[in-house]
Enzyme design. Structure first.
Site, PDB file in Angstrom:
ATOM      1  N   ASP A  41       0.993  -1.198  -0.023  1.00 36.55           N
ATOM      2  CA  ASP A  41      -0.034  -0.044  -0.055  1.00 36.55           C
ATOM      3  C   ASP A  41       1.086   1.204   0.084  1.00 36.55           C
ATOM      4  OD1 ASP A  41      -2.735   1.051   0.550  1.00 36.55           O
ATOM      5  OD2 ASP A  41      -1.663   2.045   1.949  1.00 36.55           O
ATOM      6  N   GLU A  70      -2.100  -1.346  -5.691  1.00 40.88           N
ATOM      7  CA  GLU A  70      -3.192  -0.678  -6.150  1.00 40.88           C
ATOM      8  C   GLU A  70      -2.825  -0.097  -7.633  1.00 40.88           C
ATOM      9  OE1 GLU A  70      -5.392   1.689  -3.202  1.00 40.88           O
ATOM     10  OE2 GLU A  70      -3.444   1.938  -2.902  1.00 40.88           O
ATOM     11  N   CYS A 107     -12.827  -4.648   4.742  1.00 40.56           N
ATOM     12  CA  CYS A 107     -12.345  -5.173   6.247  1.00 40.56           C
ATOM     13  C   CYS A 107     -11.362  -6.430   6.005  1.00 40.56           C
ATOM     14  CB  CYS A 107     -13.442  -5.528   7.320  1.00 40.56           C
ATOM     15  SG  CYS A 107     -12.881  -6.361   8.659  1.00 40.56           S
ATOM     16  N   CYS A 157     -13.197  -9.449   8.145  1.00 42.43           N
ATOM     17  CA  CYS A 157     -14.555 -10.403   7.884  1.00 42.43           C
ATOM     18  C   CYS A 157     -14.929 -10.073   6.325  1.00 42.43           C
ATOM     19  CB  CYS A 157     -15.618  -9.722   8.887  1.00 42.43           C
ATOM     20  SG  CYS A 157     -16.254  -8.191   8.713  1.00 42.43           S
ATOM     21  N   CYS A 206     -13.900  -1.832  12.020  1.00 44.05           N
ATOM     22  CA  CYS A 206     -14.949  -2.484  11.360  1.00 44.05           C
ATOM     23  C   CYS A 206     -16.275  -2.520  12.423  1.00 44.05           C
ATOM     24  CB  CYS A 206     -14.691  -3.900  10.842  1.00 44.05           C
ATOM     25  SG  CYS A 206     -15.820  -4.973  10.084  1.00 44.05           S
ATOM     26  N   CYS A 253     -17.350  -6.863  12.590  1.00 43.58           N
ATOM     27  CA  CYS A 253     -16.490  -7.737  13.437  1.00 43.58           C
ATOM     28  C   CYS A 253     -15.502  -7.097  14.726  1.00 43.58           C
ATOM     29  CB  CYS A 253     -15.504  -8.636  12.466  1.00 43.58           C
ATOM     30  SG  CYS A 253     -14.183  -7.874  11.895  1.00 43.58           S
ATOM     31  N   ASP A 309      -3.478   1.664   6.157  1.00 41.95           N
ATOM     32  CA  ASP A 309      -2.489   1.386   5.371  1.00 41.95           C
ATOM     33  C   ASP A 309      -2.366  -0.223   5.471  1.00 41.95           C
ATOM     34  OD1 ASP A 309      -2.496   3.995   4.727  1.00 41.95           O
ATOM     35  OD2 ASP A 309      -0.699   4.421   5.711  1.00 41.95           O
TER      36      ASP A 309
HETATM   37 ZN   LIG Z   1     -14.960  -6.639   9.889  1.00 38.56          ZN
END
Ligand SMILES: [Zn+2]
Length: 493
Positions: free
Chosen positions: A227, A329, A387, A390, A406, A409, A416
């Site tokens: 990243d 990316e 995330c 999850c 998140c 979860c 990053d």
């Molecule tokens: Zn999550």
């Protein structure tokens, strides 16, 4: 320059240096670029006129073999026609090197060829339009392919045909050393002006490289995600598919210092008497202080660029040598542009975008050198917004959110690092079967199912880049120098 054959062990590469020309050299640059434009536009008009003439004749029912003869679109054909016309349309032609006109004609020949192939469906990629006239606002540039093109042994000057010896802002040692050692040969030099009025020279060079022994076997994590951040303390964050953070490269102090200095210099220059009077909207003679200040700005720019290039070279060489698959990316923080606001944030984001583009270019040829694979996530791949615990998404994440929390979860993780993990998992789907998937051991990965790992979107969201185009079987067998791609960066440190 026509496509050239590249021998085994040689690879084409570009070395770019910021120039510090004298005012009379700048006038010569402009004159040459103007010559290129004149030749381009003159011959484009001639090609168009003949095309229109033939079209009109056809409507009168004139047989094809009796039409006005078509103008040759090859570089040689255009050059011949230009030489007939130049005395009339550009009686000053002798003031510039003939290479000036040649670069304009070459650009036109390429443009016509691309348009013609695109129209006949023989060219991949997006549709290419008919070449357009270059205006005074077009980017000024001129390319030299013959004559004296040289990097001087003092490492701070280059010599070009007609333009003579020109000072550079940065040291040319990386290229000079190779030339002196006989492992580099200059093919051509392009002088161009950027949008800020600074001049650069880019040498297209054939570089000899010994075929590298892949350095990454058993050396590091097989698959990583990278990243590219906006913060000074995390220029690059590298993570494994199992969620471990492997590396965090900060921006060097000298880079942040150079950027701060640049901002200060530019603020000061804005208060000085420049070449343009904003109040009366007229040109004026800039003050000596302003001219001096511009040279300082140019030097600082070149310095900052060189520092950044060095850091990125070091990091990308290590990545390409140590890992088999590297996922990055395509565009940084796409869709988040509007989330910022402050000018500094905008500047940082622009720098992060530029750094990402540079890293991708470097990785694309270094993975070829070292036999690893580069996986580029599609711009729709939500590396930041997913995330890594999850696999669910957070569409309203903004750039200001440095920590990913998140709500499904409860995972709380550095933004990053989260993005790097998601990219690593995307990269993992491109791995060969020889060592298994290797990610099942992590709680994050086992909990996630297919959703957050990108596996289900593989074909739609990635582009695998390597010389052979087949990472499954030939990853370690790529011979350096198979392709004719000219990368736009300097070489590995
Ligand atoms: Zn999550």
């Amino acid at each position: 320059m026509a496509r050239f054959e590249i021998l085994d062990g040689w690879t084409a590469q570009a070395y770019k240096f910021a120039l510090d020309p004298t005012p009379s050299q700048v006038r010569a640059f402009r004159s040459h670029a103007g010559g290129a434009r004149k030749a381009h536009n003159t011959m484009l008009a001639a090609v168009k006129a003949v095309m229109n003439q033939r079209q009109a004749e056809r409507t009168y029912g004139i047989a094809d073999d009796e039409l006005t003869p078509a103008l040759g679109w090859s570089l040689a054909g255009l050059r011949k026609q230009w030489n007939v016309r130049k005395h009339e349309v550009a009686p000053w032609w002798d003031e510039n090197s003939k290479e000036a006109y040649n670069s304009g004609l070459d650009a036109l020949a390429r443009g016509l060829d691309a348009w013609s192939k695109s129209r006949k469906g023989k060219r991949a990629g997006k549709t290419i339009g008919f070449p357009r006239f270059k205006t005074a606002k077009s980017r000024r540039s001129v390319r030299f392919t013959t004559g004296t093109i040289r990097v001087e042994t003092d490492r701070h000057h280059v010599t070009l045909p007609r333009l003579g010896r020109i000072k550079t802002f940065e040291s040319t040692r990386k290229l000079a050393r190779r030339i002196e050692a006989g492992t580099a040969r200059i093919l051509s030099a392009t002088v161009s002006e950027d949008s800020a009025g600074r001049w650069h020279v880019a040498f297209q060079v054939l570089v000899h490289r010994a075929v590298e022994v892949p350095g990454h076997i058993g050396a590091g994590e097989p698959v990583v995600g990278v990243d590219v951040g906006v913060k000074a303390d995390a220029l690059i964050v590298v993570a494994a598919p199992d969620g471990r953070e492997l590396d965090r490269v900060p921006a060097p102090k000298s880079l942040t210092a150079a950027q701060a200095r640049l901002r200060a210099l530019q603020r000061r220059a804005a208060r000085q008497r420049g070449p343009y009077d904003v109040a009366t909207e007229t040109k004026q003679k800039p003050s000596k202080r302003w001219i001096k200040q511009q040279r300082r700005i140019g030097r600082t720019h070149a310095h900052a660029a060189a520092v950044r290039r060095d850091v990125l070279h070091k990091a990308t060489t290590e990545l390409a040598q140590r890992h088999q698959v590297i996922a990055v990316e395509t565009l940084n923080a796409s869709g988040m542009r509007s989330a910022g606001g402050a000018r500094k944030k905008g500047l940082n984001l622009a720098l992060a975008d530029a750094a990402l583009a540079q890293i991708r270019r470097m990785l694309s040829y270094k993975t070829r050198w070292y036999g690893s694979v580069l996986v580029e996530a599609d711009r729709s791949f939500p590396s930041s917004k997913t995330c890594s615990g999850c696999g669910r998404r957070k569409p309203n994440l903004t750039l200001a959110d440095r920590t990913y929390v998140c709500e499904h979860c409860g995972l709380t993780i550095d933004r990053d690092r989260n993005a790097a993990i998601n990219l690593a998992r995307l990269g993992d789907t491109h791995r060969t079967g020889d060592t298994g998937t290797g990610t099942g051991s992590s709680p994050a990965a086992t909990d996630s199912g297919g959703d957050g790992r990108g596996a289900t979107q593989e074909s739609a969201t990635t582009r695998v880049v390597n010389a052979a185009g087949d990472e499954a079987s030939t990853r370690h067998d790529n011979i350096v120098g198979q392709t004719g791609t000219v990368s736009s960066e300097g070489e590995a440190a």
